[in-house]
Design a protein around this motif. Sequence first.
Motif, PDB file in Angstrom:
ATOM      1  N   PHE A 187       0.808  -1.215   0.000  1.00  0.00           N
ATOM      2  CA  PHE A 187       0.000   0.000   0.000  1.00  0.00           C
ATOM      3  C   PHE A 187       0.838   1.260   0.000  1.00  0.00           C
TER       4      PHE A 187
ATOM      5  N   VAL B  10       4.061   3.405   2.463  1.00  0.00           N
ATOM      6  CA  VAL B  10       5.030   3.436   3.546  1.00  0.00           C
ATOM      7  C   VAL B  10       4.316   3.690   4.876  1.00  0.00           C
ATOM      8  N   PRO B  11       4.157   2.657   5.683  1.00  0.00           N
ATOM      9  CA  PRO B  11       3.473   2.798   6.956  1.00  0.00           C
ATOM     10  C   PRO B  11       4.283   3.655   7.919  1.00  0.00           C
ATOM     11  N   ALA B  12       3.611   4.497   8.683  1.00  0.00           N
ATOM     12  CA  ALA B  12       4.307   5.334   9.654  1.00  0.00           C
ATOM     13  C   ALA B  12       4.034   4.859  11.075  1.00  0.00           C
ATOM     14  N   ARG B  13       2.760   4.659  11.384  1.00  0.00           N
ATOM     15  CA  ARG B  13       2.475   4.125  12.715  1.00  0.00           C
ATOM     16  C   ARG B  13       1.188   3.320  12.684  1.00  0.00           C
TER      17      ARG B  13
ATOM     18  N   GLN C 140      -2.221   2.051  14.848  1.00  0.00           N
ATOM     19  CA  GLN C 140      -3.071   2.307  16.002  1.00  0.00           C
ATOM     20  C   GLN C 140      -4.178   1.274  16.060  1.00  0.00           C
TER      21      GLN C 140
ATOM     22  N   THR D  67     -10.609   9.960   9.738  1.00  0.00           N
ATOM     23  CA  THR D  67     -10.206  10.427   8.430  1.00  0.00           C
ATOM     24  C   THR D  67     -10.154  11.942   8.453  1.00  0.00           C
TER      25      THR D  67
ATOM     26  N   HIS E  15      -7.686  -1.366   8.263  1.00  0.00           N
ATOM     27  CA  HIS E  15      -7.558  -0.262   7.314  1.00  0.00           C
ATOM     28  C   HIS E  15      -6.132   0.249   7.182  1.00  0.00           C
ATOM     29  N   TYR E  16      -5.784   0.560   5.942  1.00  0.00           N
ATOM     30  CA  TYR E  16      -4.560   1.295   5.685  1.00  0.00           C
ATOM     31  C   TYR E  16      -4.992   2.686   5.234  1.00  0.00           C
TER      32      TYR E  16
ATOM     33  N   THR F 136      -8.378   5.212   1.849  1.00  0.00           N
ATOM     34  CA  THR F 136      -8.452   4.127   2.813  1.00  0.00           C
ATOM     35  C   THR F 136      -8.632   2.801   2.091  1.00  0.00           C
ATOM     36  N   GLN F 137      -7.754   1.872   2.381  1.00  0.00           N
ATOM     37  CA  GLN F 137      -7.852   0.568   1.749  1.00  0.00           C
ATOM     38  C   GLN F 137      -8.009  -0.516   2.812  1.00  0.00           C
ATOM     39  N   ASP F 138      -8.761  -1.540   2.471  1.00  0.00           N
ATOM     40  CA  ASP F 138      -8.978  -2.632   3.410  1.00  0.00           C
ATOM     41  C   ASP F 138      -7.905  -3.691   3.253  1.00  0.00           C
ATOM     42  N   PHE F 139      -7.620  -4.362   4.332  1.00  0.00           N
ATOM     43  CA  PHE F 139      -6.871  -5.604   4.205  1.00  0.00           C
ATOM     44  C   PHE F 139      -7.334  -6.550   5.301  1.00  0.00           C
TER      45      PHE F 139
ATOM     46  N   GLU G 114      -5.604   0.127  12.563  1.00  0.00           N
ATOM     47  CA  GLU G 114      -5.510   1.207  11.592  1.00  0.00           C
ATOM     48  C   GLU G 114      -4.035   1.491  11.351  1.00  0.00           C
ATOM     49  N   VAL G 115      -3.605   1.259  10.135  1.00  0.00           N
ATOM     50  CA  VAL G 115      -2.217   1.538   9.800  1.00  0.00           C
ATOM     51  C   VAL G 115      -2.170   2.889   9.103  1.00  0.00           C
ATOM     52  N   LEU G 116      -1.439   3.834   9.672  1.00  0.00           N
ATOM     53  CA  LEU G 116      -1.350   5.163   9.099  1.00  0.00           C
ATOM     54  C   LEU G 116      -0.020   5.321   8.396  1.00  0.00           C
ATOM     55  N   GLY G 117      -0.066   5.907   7.219  1.00  0.00           N
ATOM     56  CA  GLY G 117       1.168   6.109   6.486  1.00  0.00           C
ATOM     57  C   GLY G 117       0.873   6.801   5.171  1.00  0.00           C
ATOM     58  N   LEU G 118       1.825   6.832   4.293  1.00  0.00           N
ATOM     59  CA  LEU G 118       1.596   7.414   2.979  1.00  0.00           C
ATOM     60  C   LEU G 118       1.222   6.293   2.018  1.00  0.00           C
ATOM     61  N   CYS G 119       0.310   6.589   1.104  1.00  0.00           N
ATOM     62  CA  CYS G 119       0.022   5.602   0.080  1.00  0.00           C
ATOM     63  C   CYS G 119       1.128   5.694  -0.979  1.00  0.00           C
ATOM     64  N   ALA G 120       1.181   4.722  -1.854  1.00  0.00           N
ATOM     65  CA  ALA G 120       2.253   4.682  -2.842  1.00  0.00           C
ATOM     66  C   ALA G 120       2.295   5.972  -3.666  1.00  0.00           C
TER      67      ALA G 120
ATOM     68  N   HIS H 223       3.541   8.941  -1.619  1.00  0.00           N
ATOM     69  CA  HIS H 223       4.946   8.774  -1.312  1.00  0.00           C
ATOM     70  C   HIS H 223       5.806   9.136  -2.523  1.00  0.00           C
TER      71      HIS H 223
END
Lengths: 151, 151
Positions: free
Chosen positions: A129, A131-134, A136, B84, B100-101, B109-112, B138-144, B147
């Motif tokens: 997806f 680059v994950p940062a954190r 929760q 969000t 969620h990512y 927001t994408q599911d996994f 909930e994984v927080l980060g940048l999407c491809a 990024h």
Amino acid sequence: MTPELGPASEPPRARFTRAARRAGVKVTPQRLEIFAEVASRTDHPDAEGVFRAVRERLPAVSLDTVYRTLWLLTDLGLITTLGTRRESVRFDAGTSLHHHYVCTACGLTQDFESPALDAIPLPESVAAFGVPARTQVEVLGLCAACHAESA
Amino acid sequence: MTPELGPASEPPRARFTRAARRAGVKVTPQRLEIFAEVASRTDHPDAEGVFRAVRERLPAVSLDTVYRTLWLLTDLGLITTLGTRRESVRFDAGTSLHHHYVCTACGLTQDFESPALDAIPLPESVAAFGVPARTQVEVLGLCAACHAESA
DNA sequence: CTGACTGCAAAGGGTTTGCAGTGCT
DNA sequence: AGCACTGCAAACCCTTTGCAGTCAG
């Protein structure tokens, strides 16, 4: 608020029809179409997105019917909302890593800390997806007050 | 978007001042007061809540300054938003348990799915909040895409 | 048949923006 | 002193609501 999500295998229209009959609400073409649309998507459309899609099959639907129906479906437990509810944006001084307990009825969000949860290993598929940062953990449920109220 | 959250130990005003100097934005009484307010709270106030609190010390602040400052603080990485971002409510046909990512830049927001994550043990302290129904990671980060853009 | 539901249009509430004056650097 | 920042007020957008006609049960 979220009695059951029902079997995923049953076709959307049949699922809606059953749930509607049981709840005593009417089965209308608009509602069938709107639920079928949300159920068919893996992205998470907002009301506007559902509206645009449904309009192609039902040119006369109105945006407000989409809104009313989406909240109806939420009340029936057939769909859920993402993130906090229909509220304003809330801010968080990100001073420490924490997790959230969110009340699905009133939206109250409380923090809690847990070193064990801080260190959850993520599945490899997540890397695709971005680059994950954190990470929760979000625990959804009723808060004590809302639970007392619904009893 | 979220470069660093900084040391939690440093007093809020000093932390803001350093971050502002480094970013080349001005240090004003309004900004100091607004950041101090958010940093001092463990609930998650919305703009209106921050406004009411700050107004007691700075009677002349305006709500729009509070908004502008909160987004500035977000850009500086000093605070975060809950759920969000500044978007409309999104809906989700809850047919299966998933996680969620979430892209912190664009909100995508994408599911996994992950059986391992479905079974996380919750700390006992959570029971004090109410009645948990389900747990989502909930994984927080940048999407491809975001990024790539920021590179 | 009859009340629930829809579409329309207007109201509502939270958030943003343009502008002129103010104050940080 | 110069330019970013503030306060004000109006604009904006998403969402909700009142109403009269329509349709599912």
